[in-house]
Design an enzyme around this catalytic site. Structure first.
Site, mmCIF file in Angstrom:
data_model
loop_
_atom_site.group_PDB
_atom_site.id
_atom_site.type_symbol
_atom_site.label_atom_id
_atom_site.label_comp_id
_atom_site.label_asym_id
_atom_site.label_seq_id
_atom_site.Cartn_x
_atom_site.Cartn_y
_atom_site.Cartn_z
ATOM 1 C CD GLU A 1 -2.891 0.926 2.484
ATOM 2 O OE1 GLU A 1 -3.458 1.945 2.930
ATOM 3 O OE2 GLU A 1 -3.081 -0.220 2.967
ATOM 4 C CG ASP B 1 -1.762 4.569 2.850
ATOM 5 O OD1 ASP B 1 -2.249 3.953 1.900
ATOM 6 O OD2 ASP B 1 -1.789 4.151 4.028
ATOM 7 C CD GLU C 1 -4.890 7.320 5.849
ATOM 8 O OE1 GLU C 1 -5.796 6.481 5.827
ATOM 9 O OE2 GLU C 1 -4.104 7.456 6.807
ATOM 10 C CG HIS D 1 -0.931 9.844 7.888
ATOM 11 N ND1 HIS D 1 -0.492 9.750 9.177
ATOM 12 C CD2 HIS D 1 -0.980 8.564 7.421
ATOM 13 C CE1 HIS D 1 -0.278 8.485 9.484
ATOM 14 N NE2 HIS D 1 -0.556 7.746 8.430
ATOM 15 C CB THR D 2 2.990 10.046 3.261
ATOM 16 O OG1 THR D 2 4.167 10.262 4.066
ATOM 17 C CG2 THR D 2 2.555 11.361 2.637
ATOM 18 C CG ASP E 1 4.116 0.271 12.297
ATOM 19 O OD1 ASP E 1 3.012 0.826 12.445
ATOM 20 O OD2 ASP E 1 4.388 -0.849 12.753
ATOM 21 C CD1 TRP F 1 -8.544 7.109 13.740
ATOM 22 C CD2 TRP F 1 -6.761 8.221 12.999
ATOM 23 N NE1 TRP F 1 -8.505 6.960 12.369
ATOM 24 C CE2 TRP F 1 -7.416 7.627 11.889
ATOM 25 C CE3 TRP F 1 -5.605 8.960 12.772
ATOM 26 C CZ2 TRP F 1 -6.960 7.764 10.576
ATOM 27 C CZ3 TRP F 1 -5.153 9.110 11.462
ATOM 28 C CH2 TRP F 1 -5.831 8.506 10.383
#
Length: 582
Positions: free
Chosen positions: A100, A102, A104, A117-118, A127, A194
């Site tokens: 994946e 990402d 976000e 957010h990557t 992580d 979150w």
């Protein structure tokens, strides 16, 4: 440039060469997969919107699967109070060991910036978060978010500006996504537990429905269908090294990424030693090793420059060579303490003491502009709480430079704290703190400041514990022009030194004493008056231009993983307006 034949390895049956380079019609390219009508395609397929209300969010996915590609999407994010919402845009393979890549976008209160957010997952393991603020308002207009994924690297870009690179480091034992085809997905959903300030700020449903908009989808990619790739011979477009399949960041791209990461990065898993107490992920250390090439090139350029002009334009001064392995009588002046500091053993030993009336201190006779300075210290034994033994270089004036070791005492049996700092132009706030892997009161140990135009290295018994690099090109101050003297002192600081000042000095244990031996400034540029300077060796292999080698980086990683207790570069609460540029 030789290209590994990934397609042959991964797919025995290959299709003929057919490269996809498409500007989207959403009707043709994606499927709305959930949301009960909250995802809609309009404007003859040129616009797609996702909405979120209290009942549901919505999402879509690409019809194609990709194995490597350059994927662009223009997105306009949820405006106003978007707290608790997440707009996700990512590539992902199916299964329990998925890969994946990402983007976000974590919403926030009106007027507060989004968090970008990557992350990168390989075989179900992520992580690897890096987070950024943006340099524009992403809700006013559309902006292009790009994923370039080829066999060598993954590059995340915003409006063509690279913000992150994840390199293929399989040779270092780091997994890289290379054999699982992925679809493109996007969704708008509720993550108020979150997403905003760790879940402290919830979604305000009175603002619903929330809407994110998409246009300008482009896929320049190897598309996989029925186990076959549209790219034959593993060559991507087959158009040479300039294609996306072998693309890498050029010097301009690297500089732009450094600018983003220096000014807008707010979290980097590769610096979060507390999160990874057993050691940072392998790719973090590998990345440090790879970055040394740039440091080496910079060092060589500086060495060449130094041969062309006298150091700091001081060509009018008479140059002499200074090299002294310290006799304290010859090298230092005791400057305060009314006899509490003493030079003994024919100049081979110096002691500083502290009692309830006064501490004591000394300073070097010389000033230094760069040097490798060694001093052996044996610290105050027993209950040293509230005492500080300082050993540092400092210039004069209101905009001074300073390089600090400070040893903060503690209760008997509790470890000392080594406090390090770097001041430039009168500004510090660059603290890193450590415990030690030995008792520094039982014997003498060597503490070294290695300061040159490339970096400042703090060492203990030859083991590096910290590096402060010269990042002037990125707007970070570095001590290059102010000569400094060496100072050391033993003094009372029980208002802050031990457990934040909660533990005070026990004066019944006074006098407290610290001892010094084996001062060495043989590798240094120094002067004893304003009219004389030493010649400085500008050979690129001398102390004047050296940085850490791979073995030393490994030693420093061990220290910082096991013994670092504070790092200003990870203290977001202390710097709510953003971490320091460096």
């Amino acid at each position: 440039m030789a290209i590994i034949n990934y397609s042959t390895i991964l797919f025995p049956l290959l299709a003929a060469i057919m490269i996809y380079s498409v500007s989207a019609n959403f009707h043709q390219d994606v499927e709305i997969t959930w949301g009960d009508g909250r995802g809609q395609i309009t404007n003859n397929g040129d616009l797609l919107t996702l909405s979120l209300d209290k009942s549901s969010g919505s999402g879509f996915q690409s019809k194609n699967e990709y194995l490597f590609g350059k994927i662009d999407m223009q997105i306009k994010l949820v405006a106003g109070n978007s707290a608790g919402t997440v707009t996700a845009y990512y590539l992902k393979s199916p299964g329990s060991t998925w890969d994946e890549i990402d983007f976000e976008f974590l919403g926030n209160l009106s007027g507060d910036p989004y968090t970008l957010h990557t992350n990168v997952f390989t075989q179900g393991k992520g992580d690897r978060e890096q987070q950024f603020k943006l340099w524009f308002d992403p809700t006013i207009d559309f902006h292009t978010y790009s994923i370039l994924w080829n066999p060598q690297r993954i590059i995340f870009s915003v409006d063509g500006i690279p913000i992150r690179e994840f390199k293929n480091m399989e040779s270092q034992g780091t997994l890289f996504p290379k054999n699982q085809p992925m679809r493109m997905y996007s969704s708008l959903w509720n993550a108020e537990d979150w997403a905003t300030r760790g879940g402290l700020v919830k979604t305000d449903w009175s603002k619903a429905p929330f809407t994110a908009s998409y246009r300008g989808f482009s896929e320049e990619a190897c598309v996989v269908s029925n186990g076959k790739s549209s790219c034959s011979n593993g060559s991507g477009q087959g158009s040479g090294s300039g294609s996306w399949f072998s693309q890498e960041l050029d010097s301009t791209g690297q500089e732009r990424m450094r600018w983003v990461q220096s000014n807008y990065m707010i979290y980097n898993y590769c610096t979060d030693a507390k999160r990874f107490p057993q050691g940072l992920p392998r790719e973090c250390l590998s990345a440090i090793y790879l970055s040394r090439q740039e440091t080496t090139e910079y060092r060589e350029k500086m060495a060449v420059s130094a041969t062309k002009k006298p150091l700091l334009l001081l060509s009018l001064f008479f140059f002499v060579v200074a090299a002294s392995a310290g006799n304290f009588y010859e090298s230092f002046d005791i400057t305060w303490g009314d006899g509490r500091a003493k030079i003994l053993e024919d100049g081979q030993l110096l002691t500083c003491t502290l009692d309830k009336i006064s501490g004591s201190g000394f300073q070097s006779k010389k000033e230094y502009l760069y040097g490798k300075i060694d001093m052996k210290l044996k610290l105050v034994a027993g209950n040293s709480a509230g005492t500080v033994t300082a050993y540092y270089l400092s210039s004069k004036g209101a905009t001074w430079d300073e390089i600090d070791f400070e040893f903060l005492g503690n209760l008997t049996g509790q470890p000392y704290t080594i406090h390090t700092n770097v001041f430039t132009g009168g500004k510090g706030d660059r603290e890193m703190q450590f415990h030690l892997w030995f008792d520094p009161t039982a014997d003498f140990h060597t503490y070294t400041v290695h300061w040159n135009p490339v970096n400042i290295i703090f060492l203990v018994d030859g083991i590096p514990i910290r590096v402060f690099k010269n990042n002037e090109k990125n707007g970070v101050g570095y001590p290059t022009s102010q000569p400094m003297k060496i100072y050391s002192s033993l003094w009372e600081a029980d208002d802050w030194a031990t457990q934040g000042g909660r533990v005070k000095i026990d004066w019944s244990n006074a006098p407290f004493s610290a001892s010094y031996r084996s001062f060495n400034d043989q590798s240094a540029c120094s002067r004893t008056s304003n009219a004389t300077w030493v010649a400085c060796d500008a050979n690129k292999d001398s102390w004047m231009w050296t940085s850490l080698n791979n073995h030393q980086y490994g030693q420093m990683k061990w220290v910082q993983d096991e013994f670092m207790i504070y790092n200003y570069c990870t203290d977001y609460k202390r710097f709510p307006q953003g971490l320091a540029k460096e």
